[in-house]
Every structure is written in C-alpha cells, then in structure tokens.
Design an enzyme around this catalytic site. Structure first.
Site, short mmCIF file in Angstrom:
data_model
loop_
_atom_site.label_atom_id
_atom_site.label_comp_id
_atom_site.label_asym_id
_atom_site.label_seq_id
_atom_site.Cartn_x
_atom_site.Cartn_y
_atom_site.Cartn_z
N HIS A 86 20.90 -47.45 -7.50
CA HIS A 86 20.66 -47.01 -8.87
C HIS A 86 20.39 -45.51 -8.98
CE1 HIS A 86 19.20 -51.20 -8.34
NE2 HIS A 86 20.01 -51.40 -9.36
N CYS A 108 25.04 -45.04 -5.94
CA CYS A 108 26.46 -45.24 -6.24
C CYS A 108 27.09 -43.89 -6.59
CB CYS A 108 26.60 -46.21 -7.42
SG CYS A 108 28.30 -46.35 -8.02
N HIS A 136 14.81 -48.46 -16.86
CA HIS A 136 15.79 -48.88 -15.86
C HIS A 136 15.82 -47.84 -14.74
CE1 HIS A 136 19.66 -49.79 -13.97
NE2 HIS A 136 19.53 -51.01 -14.49
N GLU A 138 18.14 -46.60 -12.99
CA GLU A 138 19.18 -45.59 -13.11
C GLU A 138 18.78 -44.51 -14.12
OE1 GLU A 138 23.69 -45.04 -14.76
OE2 GLU A 138 23.20 -47.00 -13.89
N CYS A 207 30.81 -47.01 -15.95
CA CYS A 207 31.66 -47.11 -14.76
C CYS A 207 32.79 -48.12 -14.97
CB CYS A 207 30.83 -47.45 -13.53
SG CYS A 207 30.48 -49.18 -13.28
N SER A 236 21.02 -54.80 -15.55
CA SER A 236 21.51 -54.37 -16.86
C SER A 236 22.93 -54.82 -17.11
CB SER A 236 21.42 -52.84 -16.97
OG SER A 236 21.99 -52.38 -18.17
N SER A 280 26.27 -56.96 -9.15
CA SER A 280 25.43 -57.10 -7.96
C SER A 280 25.27 -58.55 -7.52
CB SER A 280 24.04 -56.48 -8.22
OG SER A 280 23.48 -56.99 -9.41
#
Length: 336
Positions: A86, A108, A136, A138, A207, A236, A280
């Site tokens: 993340h 990532c 979150h 990220e 993404c 998420s 995931s």
C-alpha cells in the site's frame, strides 16, 4: 437448494480478471523471497496485502507482522523488514534508516507512480488534492510524501463542493488507486466544475487492475440473484466491487473472506450467482467457494471475461537470484 432429491441448477458467472494483480503478486513474492534468502523471521510492516489467508500463510513461513518499526526487538535489528504494497509515508524509511534497519519496499509500482505524481504537483507549486478514503494505508502513504499543509483529502462529491482552495495557489489532483471508477469520476467532475484550472495527474491514478475487475463485475452482475466478492473487509478494491455489483444490477451483493462466511440460510432460491475476487484475494478461495456451491447445486460455470492481464512487476535486485520451489510459486500465485 434441492428438490425431490435433485440439486437445483445454478449458473455461476465467474469474472475475469479477478484476484491477484501484479502489485499484490510482487509484494507476496518479496516476502517469500526474503524468507528464502535471509531466513526467518522477516518482519512486515502492516499487512503485506489485505487478505487473512495470505497473511496467515506468510506467518506460517516465518513472517512477523507489525504496525510500527519500534515493535522490532533490539535483538532482531539485523532482520529484514518489508513495507506493504500500500505504500508508506516518507517518515517510515527515514525511521528505518535511523534505526539501522535493512528494509525492502514492496510498495506497488502503481502506488509509487501516484506518489511521484503528487510530488510533481507540489514541486510545481500546486496544492495537491488527493481523492481517497481517510485512514486507508495507501492514502496515509501518499499524503506522507508531501509536506504538511500541502495536500487536502477529498472523499466525496460533498467534500469537493465544500473545498476551499488556498488563496493564490494552483491546484492539482491525484487519486487512490483502488477507488470506484464511477464515484471518482463524479468527484473529479465536481472539482473541475468549481475549479476550472485544476490540473490532472500526468497519467491515470486508478490502477488497471481496479478498473479491469470493476468492468468484469459490471458484465456479470445484471440479472444475478446473488453476487459474491472474495475479499477482506479492510480491502478498498474489494468493497468497491460489491458496490459496483449492486449498481450494475445484482439483486444482492456480499463480501466474504471464505466459503464458511456464506450465509446459506439467507440466500433463498437463486439461479444465477456472480463471483469475483478483489486484487488481494487468492484463487484458491474462489475455487473453495465454487466447490461449496457445487455441493449444494448443480453448477455450471460461465466466464465473464472483459480483459486479459499480462502485467508483471519484477522484484528488487537483491532478491532476483533466489529461486522459489513449486510450492512457493503456488502460494505466490494464490493457488495453494
């Protein structure tokens, strides 16, 4: 589920793409490769990806999951620590260096791209708007790339309509990679309507894997009596798939982590089941769920494929000389 001793027919619309994306695959590989090269334990800051099956499988191999670096005992400061897919704020690798820790960053590459886009906005003198969900990992990581006060979080259209820009500053936006494509478009439209000089990132922030999985769900959901998404409650991209399924026409959509969470008594009579998995979630759990329905129904699987993914993100150079066994590769690929 059965009538007169016969199983009811059930069509399972199985989405493709589904499950592991290239970024998740790379992050899991990094932990497995680090364990092979350096031995156990290997510390992992935060869940490497949001999936209990994956986390427990890595724990069995010798990974220790922590939330903060100060949880690593002084006696283990020579052990590797892996940062999750993340992404992390800049303060985390700085803290690791201050503690003389050896770290491997499994962020990532597409999240790293968002970091770079946000930093570019800020470097060009723009106040940065981050479209995402508060809390979150990220979002915490992306906001942590920028000096305090230079980034504002926008979660909803209402936030976009209330946002008051800093006087005299240009504005640029980026987004969390795992958002609903449609919700994000609504928020950006609201921002652009109020702030016509708002600068977009140099490339799409959401993404490819998030977009692809949502498109496949849109294909499979219309007319589905029930739609199941395999994923964790804190994932998420998995939660967004549930929302997309409901909007696209599924009568009911649920998030489940394992077949054991399926509420069989509440399902009622169904003839069409939609099935997908967040980025995931391993394929072995998808198989587990299909098997659970096959025990109760006469199942036919139809594929709802909207894209083919061939992306591959290589691991960092120090781990490239490590060879994985077939068993390791099966785990990395989510099939064991």
């Amino acid at each position: 589920m059965a009538t007169n001793g016969h199983k009811r027919k059930l069509t399972v619309r199985l989405c493709g793409p589904r499950g592991f994306c290239a970024g998740v695959d790379r992050a899991i590989q990094i932990v497995v490769l680090a364990l092979k090269k350096y031995g156990a334990p290997v510390y992992v800051r935060h869940e490497i990806v949001h999936n209990r099956y994956v986390v427990e499988g890595l724990q069995e191999r010798g990974a220790i999951f922590i939330e903060e670096l100060n949880e690593i005992p002084d006696t283990h400061r020579d052990r590797p620590v892996v940062f999750s897919a993340h992404g992390v704020p800049k303060s985390v690798p700085a803290d690791a260096e201050n503690r003389n820790l050896f770290y491997l960053d499994a962020t990532c590459p597409l999240v790293s791209k968002v970091h770079k886009q946000a930093m570019r906005h800020q470097r060009l003198g723009r106040h940065v708007l981050l479209v995402g969900h508060a809390g979150h990992p990220e979002v915490i990581g992306t906001m942590g790339q920028l000096p305090e006060g230079t980034v504002s979080l926008i979660e909803t259209v209402e936030d976009a309509e209330r946002f008051s820009p800093p006087e005299g500053m240009e504005l640029g936006y980026v987004t969390q990679t795992t958002l609903s494509v449609e919700d994000t478009a609504d928020i950006i439209r609201a921002l652009e309507k109020r702030l016509p000089t708002l600068r977009a990132p140099s490339a799409e922030s959401i993404c490819y894997a998030t977009t692809n999985r949502q498109e496949a769900v849109k294909e499979a959901a219309p007319g589905a009596d029930l739609f199941l998404v395999v994923g964790a409650p804190n994932s998420s991209n998995s939660r967004r798939l549930v929302e997309v399924a409901e909007r696209a026409g599924a009568r009911r959509a649920l998030l489940v982590q394992r077949a054991s969470e399926i509420p069989w008594a509440e399902i009622g009579e169904i003839a069409v089941l939609g099935l997908s998995a967040g980025a995931s979630a391993p394929e072995i759990i998808v198989d587990e769920i299909i098997d659970a329905f096959a025990e109760r129904y006469d199942v036919t699987v139809d594929l709802a494929i909207t894209a083919e993914e061939r992306e591959n993100f290589p691991v960092m150079r120090p781990l490239r000389d490590v060879e994985l066994t077939k068993s390791d590769m099966a785990f990395v690929n989510g099939v064991s």
